[in-house]
Every structure is written in structure tokens, then in C-alpha cells.
Design an enzyme around this catalytic site. Structure first.
Site, short mmCIF file in Angstrom:
data_model
loop_
_atom_site.label_atom_id
_atom_site.label_comp_id
_atom_site.label_asym_id
_atom_site.label_seq_id
_atom_site.Cartn_x
_atom_site.Cartn_y
_atom_site.Cartn_z
CG ASP A 1 33.17 26.41 54.54
OD1 ASP A 1 33.74 26.18 55.63
OD2 ASP A 1 33.29 27.47 53.89
CE LYS B 1 36.97 20.65 47.78
NZ LYS B 1 38.06 20.89 48.69
CG MET C 1 44.58 25.39 52.06
SD MET C 1 43.81 26.67 51.04
CE MET C 1 44.91 28.05 51.29
N1 SAH Z 1 40.70 30.64 57.34
C1 SAH Z 1 41.28 29.40 57.76
C2 SAH Z 1 42.14 28.78 56.70
C3 SAH Z 1 41.40 28.36 55.47
S1 SAH Z 1 42.41 27.52 54.35
C4 SAH Z 1 42.05 29.62 59.07
O1 SAH Z 1 42.31 30.77 59.44
O2 SAH Z 1 42.38 28.65 59.71
C5 SAH Z 1 42.11 25.85 54.78
C6 SAH Z 1 43.35 25.23 55.40
O3 SAH Z 1 43.42 25.57 56.77
C7 SAH Z 1 43.39 23.72 55.40
O4 SAH Z 1 43.81 23.20 54.18
C8 SAH Z 1 44.41 23.47 56.48
O5 SAH Z 1 45.71 23.71 56.02
C9 SAH Z 1 44.07 24.55 57.47
N2 SAH Z 1 43.16 24.08 58.53
C10 SAH Z 1 41.99 24.63 58.88
N3 SAH Z 1 41.48 23.98 59.95
C11 SAH Z 1 42.36 23.03 60.28
C12 SAH Z 1 42.42 22.05 61.29
N4 SAH Z 1 41.45 21.93 62.21
N5 SAH Z 1 43.49 21.23 61.35
C13 SAH Z 1 44.48 21.34 60.47
N6 SAH Z 1 44.47 22.24 59.47
C14 SAH Z 1 43.43 23.09 59.38
#
Ligand code: SAH
Length: 521
Positions: free
Chosen positions: A36, A58, A173
Site C-alpha cells: 500500500d 487507497k 494517524m
Molecule cells: N505500521 C506503521 C504505522 C501504520 S499507521 C509504522 O510502524 O510506522 C499509519 C500512520 O503512520 C500514519 O498515519 C502516520 O501517522 C504514520 N506514518 C507512517 N509513515 C510515515 C511517514 N513516513 N511520515 C510520517 N508519518 C508516517
């Protein structure tokens, strides 16, 4: 039928180099990847040719796949015997719903592995110069979801406990709920001056950081129209950013740069862009392959068998050197039979390729193109000499024409062909449309022609128009002329036609005050 299996892999926060070695191995061996938006697109290039990609994120034009559908898809692919890599942003166990995916696989006896990744919760603040713990400021942290509606958040998060339990609070998020989150934290005892940072698209070219306090952050987010995805960091550690921020001061920070040259040659340029803080996007549009025409192959062999009759061997590319030697090997002509000949190389890369095979060229011009080579050769040529020119099929005619004018007999060999490659990649056109490619590099005329062709094959009707918003960077005047002739507006041309020259010109444009380390030139 072979047993299928599923690797549930954390891709890291975006920078493709932040995947684990184990994750990369799974990606390279799989038959199909299910991914995704948060998993960096460059990683997909690691897949083996022919492996399938399924996007489940999405998309404006399609409905988003529900989690149950994704679980089912993983199961069906594995049951049909495939090795599946489910690539997820960050770490798969941090708000990654990996539990649901693994559970269904377990129920059906499908083997799976969970390969951890670097979570954005920690890595994204680090890229903004914010360590989530600090000896004096925070000895613990919490990772909290900000995804749900306020009443659901209230049910799931015990605000009084969360607020006071740990030093640093990290919300994922949560951008849309920033007002509610800061209000709750203040109500439950955090002071309005508590520092807050939002870091969006951390570790990518789009990385942006907004700082404030619990008291004013909602207003700041609104005024800046600050968009997700972002990590929200609350706590004293945010103050570290002022002294520790690092990536933003790199000269190419914020630039995603397209690298169009052959994959075998792309890595050097890509690495240097990365060193300078830019994000390389490798999209090779050309490949050099052995001459395949049997008549030309016969001509090559015959010409090589006359090795002792040449006064000059003139090489105009590193690929030319490589293929020249492979033809020698095939024809079983020993290089010592060229003892009478002097060798000329068009520039340092060609010269290095020759030197690696034990031949130190007699002539290297100061200007690295055919014109420069001719100038350096001028006082050494004599009528009646014979020159061998092992080259690619798209080489310019200038060199043989001018040599002929000087009375030198030229034997031109097309030892390799330049092939158009259209990478298995449909994201580039989308990224260009969304303004996500900031600069495009061209290292030969054929990269210009082939990029436009490749984009047409990807369904773009007016490729030159699509590139109009990008900085167009050319390695030399010939390439620049080709680009202009194809309707591109060239922004910059290297003064020295080498990769370092190209980088120097990009730096001059992007960050005029930086000085590249001298010894690199
Ligand atoms: N499993 C992922 C999180 C999934 S939830 C992890 O461990 O990072 C998705 C959220 O992760 C987004 O809404 C944001 O808050 C954060 N996120 C993921 N990648 C990001 C990035 N490159 N920069 C900022 N926020 C990020």
C-alpha cells in the site's frame, strides 16, 4: 503443488534503505507483493523480474480494499502455491493489523513469518532530529493511535493514564484530531507550553516539520494546512530538534531526482544523490546489450582478427570497453595482438574501464565528448593510419567523419546495442503528475529519447509537457541539445561531462552555497 507462504514484512518509514536485510530477502524472492501507499515505491524495484504486484491502498478511482478482503487475498495467493510478500509501512505490528492477517493464515495452516520493520513512530522523529528518549528529558515513550473518532478514542485511551504515564507521547494517524488530542493532554495535566512537533512524510523527499506547543499547535496546523501522514511528538525531547536536526541541511534535501541511465550504471549516481540528501528515483530507460545482428557479429569478428593492423583503438564509453573485451574473448583474439595500436578513451570512466583490464590509455581529452577527443588526437593522427572504433549502435557520426577527413581509415563496429527498457512501473507517471519528481537527470541523448518513449508506453500522451515542471539536468551540451529538440526546457548542463560534473551543476542550482569536497573531482 508447491506450498505457498506469506512474509508479513515491515518496509520501514519510506526511505527504501530503511528496510531490514531479512525483509529485503523476502521481497527479492517472492512471487507476488501486496503493498500500500506507505511502503516506498522504490522498494518494488527489488523484486525479481516477472513477479506480480498488487496495490491494495487507497486510490481515488477505485474503492479501497477492506481489511477482510486483504486477509482473504493473502490467503488465496498462498493457497495457490505462491510466495507472498505483504509489504507494510513501518513495522507490521504497530497499527499494521498484522494480527488479523496472520490469524487467517494460521487458521488455514499457511506458513507465515513476521519480519519486523523500523516504525515511523521512532524513525520519523529521528529524521527530524528528535530522539524519542533522552537521558535528562524522557526515559520512556508511548505510541498511541489518533485514528478514531473522539468518543471511540475516549473509550480506548485512558487519557489520564496516557498523559502522565510516560515521558514522550507519539501519536500516529492523529493529524485530523490534533485539537482534540492536545485538549485532552492539557486537561489531564500536561502544561500548555509542552513542546509538540508534527513530522509529515518523514524520511522522504517531502519531509516537513511543524513545531509548537500543546497550547498553539492546533491553530498552527490549521494555518499551515498541514496534511497527514504525520507523526505527532509531544514532550520535552522536541526541543532537541533545534540542535540535532540534520537531514534538512543536506544540499539536495527535498529533491526526488529521477535517474534514467542503465541499471548497471545507475547506482553510482543514485548513491551520490542519496549522500547529498536527495532521494534518487531509479527508472532505467536504457540497457546495453551485445550486438545481436549476425551480419554485424561476423564483421566484428573479422575486424578483430586483424588486430595487428590498427594504429588506434578509440573507445567512447565504458560499455564499449566491456563489449569490446567480450568480443575479443569470444573471437579468442589476445589483446597483445593490438601491441602496435595506441588506445584513446573519451573520458575518465572509459579510461577506468580500460585500466581495469590492464590498458592505460595513451590519450584522454580534457573535454569528455567526441569534439574534445578529436582535439586531443589532432596532432597525433596521420593520413594512412587505421583506427578501430568499437561503439554502441547510437554513437554519433562526428568522430568517424572527422577521422576520415584527417585521412585515417576508420573501422566502426557496433559492438553493443542500446535497447529501450520500460521498467515494470506504473507509478512514475502518477508521481510526475502529482509533482513528486523534482529533477530529472539525463546522462546521454538516448536517455532523453527513451524516457519520452517509456512515458508514452505508460500511457502519457504529452510526455514533454508532463516533465515541464521538473528541473531538467543534462550531462553535456549534446544531451542538452537532444532534450531541447524534443521539447524539454533544459534547466542546467554540467560544465564537465561526468557524473560529478552533473552533481556539481545540480548543487549550484539547488544550493549555490555548498562546496563539494574537492577530492571528489
Ligand atoms: N505500521 C506503521 C504505522 C501504520 S499507521 C509504522 O510502524 O510506522 C499509519 C500512520 O503512520 C500514519 O498515519 C502516520 O501517522 C504514520 N506514518 C507512517 N509513515 C510515515 C511517514 N513516513 N511520515 C510520517 N508519518 C508516517
Amino acid at each position: 503443488m508447491a506450498q505457498g507462504r506469506v512474509y508479513l514484512v515491515g518496509a520501514g518509514p519510506g526511505d527504501p534503505k530503511l528496510i531490514t536485510v531479512r525483509g529485503l530477502k523476502a521481497l527479492r524472492r517472492c512471487d507476488v507483493v501486496v503493498y500500500d501507499r506507505l511502503a516506498g515505491p522504490q522498494l518494488l524495484q527489488e523484486m525479481r523480474p516477472g513477479a506480480e504486484r498488487i496495490y491494495v491502498g487507497k486510490r481515488p478511482d477505485r474503492h479501497t480494499m477492506k481489511q477482510e478482503e486483504i486477509n482473504r487475498l493473502l490467503l488465496d495467493l498462498a493457497l495457490s502455491g505462491k510466495i507472498v510478500c505483504r509489504l507494510k509501512g513501518g513495522d507490521p505490528t504497530v497499527f499494521g493489523r498484522v494480527g488479523e492477517e496472520a490469524e487467517l493464515l494460521r487458521q488455514h495452516g499457511v506458513p507465515y513469518e513476521i519480519v519486523p520493520g523500523i516504525t515511523s513512530a521512532i524513525a520519523v522523529p529521528a529524521y527530524a532530529g528528535i530522539p524519542v528518549t533522552h537521558r535528562d528529558l524522557a526515559s520512556s515513550f508511548s505510541i498511541v493511535t489518533g485514528h478514531e473518532s473522539p468518543d471511540k478514542l475516549d473509550r480506548m485511551i485512558q487519557w489520564d493514564k496516557v498523559t502522565n504515564a510516560t515521558g514522550t507521547l507519539l501519536f500516529l494517524m492523529g493529524v485530523a484530531k490534533i485539537g482534540y488530542i492536545s485538549e485532552q493532554l492539557m486537561q489531564h495535566g500536561r502544561s500548555a507550553d509542552t513542546p509538540v512537533a508534527l513530522v509529515r512524510w518523514g524520511t522522504r523527499a517531502e519531509q516537513e516539520t511543524l513545531t509548537g506547543t500543546l497550547g498553539d499547535i492546533e491553530e498552527k496546523v490549521r494555518l499551515a494546512n498541514f496534511q497527514p501522514p504525520a507523526v505527532i511528538v509531544v514532550g520535552e525531547v522536541v526541543r532537541q530538534r533545534e540542535s540535532l536536526k540534520w537531514i534538512e541541511s543536506k544540499p539536495l534535501f527535498g529533491w526526488r531526482v529521477l535517474v534514467t541511465r542503465a541499471r548497471s550504471q545507475a547506482s553510482e549516481l543514485a548513491e551520490r544523490i542519496d549522500d547529498l540528501g536527495g532521494e534518487p528515483y531509479v527508472f532505467p530507460v536504457i540497457d546495453t546489450v551485445r550486438q545481436s545482428d549476425p551480419a554485424e557479429a561476423e564483421r566484428i569478428k573479422a575486424a578483430l582478427l586483424e588486430a595487428d593492423r590498427y594504429d588506434w583503438v578509440i573507445l567512447t564509453s565504458a560499455a564499449g570497453v566491456e563489449h569490446f573485451f567480450s568480443w575479443l574473448a569470444e573471437t579468442r583474439v589476445d589483446i597483445r595482438r593490438f601491441a602496435r595500436a595506441r588506445f584513446a578513451a573519451v573520458g575518465p570512466k572509459t579510461s577506468d574501464a580500460l585500466a581495469a583490464r590492464g590498458i592505460v590509455p595513451d590519450v584522454i581529452p580534457s573535454e569528455y565528448q567526441a569534439e574534445g577527443l578529436l582535439e586531443s588526437l589532432a596532432d597525433k593522427l596521420a593520413p594512412g593510419q587505421r583506427a578501430l572504433l568499437p561503439r554502441g549502435d547510437l554513437a554519433r557520426e562526428l568522430l568517424p567523419d572527422e577521422l576520415a577527413r584527417a585521412g585515417v581509415e576508420c573501422v566502426e563496429l557496433d559492438v553493443y546495442e542500446n535497447r529501450l527498457v520500460v521498467p515494470e512501473e506504473d507509478l512514475l507517471a502518477e508521481m510526475l503528475r502529482d509533482g513528486e519528481i523534482h529533477a530529472v537527470t539525463f546522462t546521454s541523448s538516448s536517455t532523453v529519447v527513451n524516457l519520452l518513449k517509456a512515458l508514452r508506453r505508460l500511457g502519457v500522451e504529452q510526455p514533454a509537457e508532463l516533465l515541464a515542471g521538473c528541473v531538467i539536468a543534462c550531462i553535456g551540451p549534446i544531451t542538452a541539445r537532444t532534450a531541447e529538440a524534443h521539447g524539454l526546457r533544459v534547466t542546467l548542463t554540467a560544465e564537465t561531462s561526468t557524473i560529478e560534473g552533473l552533481l556539481a551543476a545540480m548543487l549550484k542550482h539547488r544550493a549555490p552555497d555548498t562546496i563539494l569536497e574537492e577530492e571528489r573531482f
